[in-house]
Design an enzyme around this catalytic site. Structure first.
Site, PDB file in Angstrom:
ATOM      1  N   ASP A  63       0.815  -1.218   0.000  1.00  0.00           N
ATOM      2  CA  ASP A  63       0.000   0.000   0.000  1.00  0.00           C
ATOM      3  C   ASP A  63       0.847   1.266   0.000  1.00  0.00           C
ATOM      4  O   ASP A  63       2.067   1.224   0.216  1.00  0.00           O
ATOM      5  CB  ASP A  63      -0.957  -0.006   1.208  1.00  0.00           C
ATOM      6  CG  ASP A  63      -0.296  -0.497   2.499  1.00  0.00           C
ATOM      7  OD1 ASP A  63       0.944  -0.512   2.570  1.00  0.00           O
ATOM      8  OD2 ASP A  63      -1.024  -0.857   3.432  1.00  0.00           O
ATOM      9  N   ASP A  71      -7.897  -2.994  14.152  1.00  0.00           N
ATOM     10  CA  ASP A  71      -9.251  -3.363  13.715  1.00  0.00           C
ATOM     11  C   ASP A  71      -9.215  -4.564  12.768  1.00  0.00           C
ATOM     12  O   ASP A  71     -10.214  -4.895  12.146  1.00  0.00           O
ATOM     13  CB  ASP A  71      -9.939  -2.164  13.049  1.00  0.00           C
ATOM     14  CG  ASP A  71      -9.134  -1.602  11.887  1.00  0.00           C
ATOM     15  OD1 ASP A  71      -8.073  -2.187  11.534  1.00  0.00           O
ATOM     16  OD2 ASP A  71      -9.548  -0.582  11.308  1.00  0.00           O
ATOM     17  N   HIS A 125      -7.269  -4.766  10.059  1.00  0.00           N
ATOM     18  CA  HIS A 125      -6.954  -4.480   8.656  1.00  0.00           C
ATOM     19  C   HIS A 125      -5.634  -5.128   8.254  1.00  0.00           C
ATOM     20  O   HIS A 125      -4.713  -5.275   9.066  1.00  0.00           O
ATOM     21  CB  HIS A 125      -6.981  -2.973   8.337  1.00  0.00           C
ATOM     22  CG  HIS A 125      -5.888  -2.160   8.944  1.00  0.00           C
ATOM     23  ND1 HIS A 125      -6.107  -1.150   9.851  1.00  0.00           N
ATOM     24  CD2 HIS A 125      -4.544  -2.185   8.766  1.00  0.00           C
ATOM     25  CE1 HIS A 125      -4.970  -0.599  10.194  1.00  0.00           C
ATOM     26  NE2 HIS A 125      -3.984  -1.213   9.555  1.00  0.00           N
ATOM     27  N   GLU A 131      -9.717  -2.089   5.307  1.00  0.00           N
ATOM     28  CA  GLU A 131     -10.372  -1.825   6.586  1.00  0.00           C
ATOM     29  C   GLU A 131     -11.634  -2.687   6.713  1.00  0.00           C
ATOM     30  O   GLU A 131     -12.134  -3.197   5.709  1.00  0.00           O
ATOM     31  CB  GLU A 131     -10.780  -0.342   6.639  1.00  0.00           C
ATOM     32  CG  GLU A 131      -9.612   0.639   6.486  1.00  0.00           C
ATOM     33  CD  GLU A 131      -8.855   0.894   7.790  1.00  0.00           C
ATOM     34  OE1 GLU A 131      -9.037   0.123   8.754  1.00  0.00           O
ATOM     35  OE2 GLU A 131      -8.079   1.857   7.831  1.00  0.00           O
TER      36      GLU A 131
HETATM   37  C1  F6R Z   1       1.408  -1.340   6.177  1.00  0.00           C
HETATM   38  C2  F6R Z   1       0.174  -2.053   6.304  1.00  0.00           C
HETATM   39  C3  F6R Z   1      -0.669  -2.024   7.546  1.00  0.00           C
HETATM   40  C4  F6R Z   1       0.122  -2.340   8.806  1.00  0.00           C
HETATM   41  C5  F6R Z   1      -0.779  -2.273  10.038  1.00  0.00           C
HETATM   42  C6  F6R Z   1      -0.027  -2.546  11.322  1.00  0.00           C
HETATM   43  O1  F6R Z   1       1.978  -1.537   4.899  1.00  0.00           O
HETATM   44  O2  F6R Z   1      -0.202  -2.650   5.366  1.00  0.00           O
HETATM   45  O3  F6R Z   1      -1.712  -2.957   7.390  1.00  0.00           O
HETATM   46  O4  F6R Z   1       0.692  -3.610   8.694  1.00  0.00           O
HETATM   47  O5  F6R Z   1      -1.364  -1.014  10.120  1.00  0.00           O
HETATM   48  O6  F6R Z   1       0.895  -1.533  11.527  1.00  0.00           O
HETATM   49  P1  F6R Z   1       2.020  -1.634  12.686  1.00  0.00           P
HETATM   50  O7  F6R Z   1       2.941  -2.712  12.275  1.00  0.00           O
HETATM   51  O8  F6R Z   1       2.681  -0.278  12.652  1.00  0.00           O
HETATM   52  O9  F6R Z   1       1.291  -1.906  13.951  1.00  0.00           O
END
Ligand code: F6R
Length: 255
Positions: A67, A136, A138, A143
């Protein structure tokens, strides 16, 4: 779904890096699906170490990131392109022409999403997809929703995600409100999936992912339908699974 125990973030990172390293060793031209955020930083550090020790070579690898924030150019220090360059790419012998990330600077969402789907398709799909998990549930920026999105699409970030990601920005108002993300369909097509998770704040969502119902309002729950998923998580992130379903955890130390 395999769930591997790690005692802390460092052990989680070493175990995850070992899995990615063996993928690259077995297939030098692997397509690596990569993620950003706090969870994979240690994994990238361990991969860099292996490269520096001469145990790993990235020059055959291709990458496709999950992303990117919509509206940020790749030289913006909050962009995921910048993150990847500064946490992995610049330290290893990867060919930058073989790295791929959605182009956040393309204002034409439809065109960009179509382009990125074609990039992944032309690579022949992802061999191993590294994932973190949001509070959540994701994965990528998929989401909670009424359905599982298939291909790359533009999403409005939820307040929970903006709140969680504001730590990287000077002010909450600076966090972009939209992102381009690979869809769940593309993630599920990866041959192998590797999720890393650490910290008590991930315990509940990890439990819902591994033991709850498969439903689009917990996007990561769909991973249970994939044939080759490994979750490497530390003791804090696993605490609820350890309490309610310890038999699912591989490598759990005997008390
Ligand atoms: C980032 C991504 C997100 C993160 C998620 C957890 O490329 O795809 O889904 O993996 O927000 O983020 P952290 O690791 O910072 O808790």
């Amino acid at each position: 779904m395999k769930i591997l125990f790690a005692k802390d973030y460092d052990e989680m990172s070493r175990k995850a890096a070992n899995i990615i390293a063996s993928q690259i060793t077995m297939k030098h031209n692997s397509v690596l699906g990569l993620a950003t955020g706090s969870s994979p930083i240690g994994t990238y550090k361990e991969l860099i170490k292996k490269y520096e020790q001469g145990d790993l070579c990235f020059d055959g690898c291709y990458t496709a990131n999950l992303d990117e924030y919509r509206g940020l150019t790749k030289d913006n220090d909050q962009s995921y392109a910048y993150f990847m360059y500064n946490n992995l790419f610049k330290y290893v012998n990867i060919n930058m022409d073989k790295t791929n990330i959605p182009d956040g600077s393309n204002p034409d969402a439809e065109a960009e999403c179509k382009r990125y789907d074609k990039v992944v398709e032309d690579l022949g799909g992802v061999d191993i997809q590294l994932l973190g998990i949001g509070h959540d549930g994701h994965i990528g920026f998929n989401e909670p929703d009424d359905s599982f999105p298939v291909g790359t699409h533009c999403v409005k970030l939820t307040d929970m995600t903006i709140e969680a990601n504001k730590r990287f920005f000077a002010r909450k108002e600076d966090v972009p409100t939209e992102a381009y993300t690979m869809g769940i369909g593309t993630i599920m097509k990866a041959k192998k999936i590797l999720m890393v998770a650490s910290g008590k704040d991930k315990a509940e969502i990890l439990y819902k992912t591994a033991c709850g119902e498969v439903k689009p309002d917990v996007p990561a729950s769909i991973l249970r339908l994939h044939a080759d998923v490994t979750i490497v998580a530390d003791e804090a992130a696993l605490s609820m699974i350890i309490e309610k379903a310890p038999e699912l955890v591989i490598g759990l130390p005997k008390k």
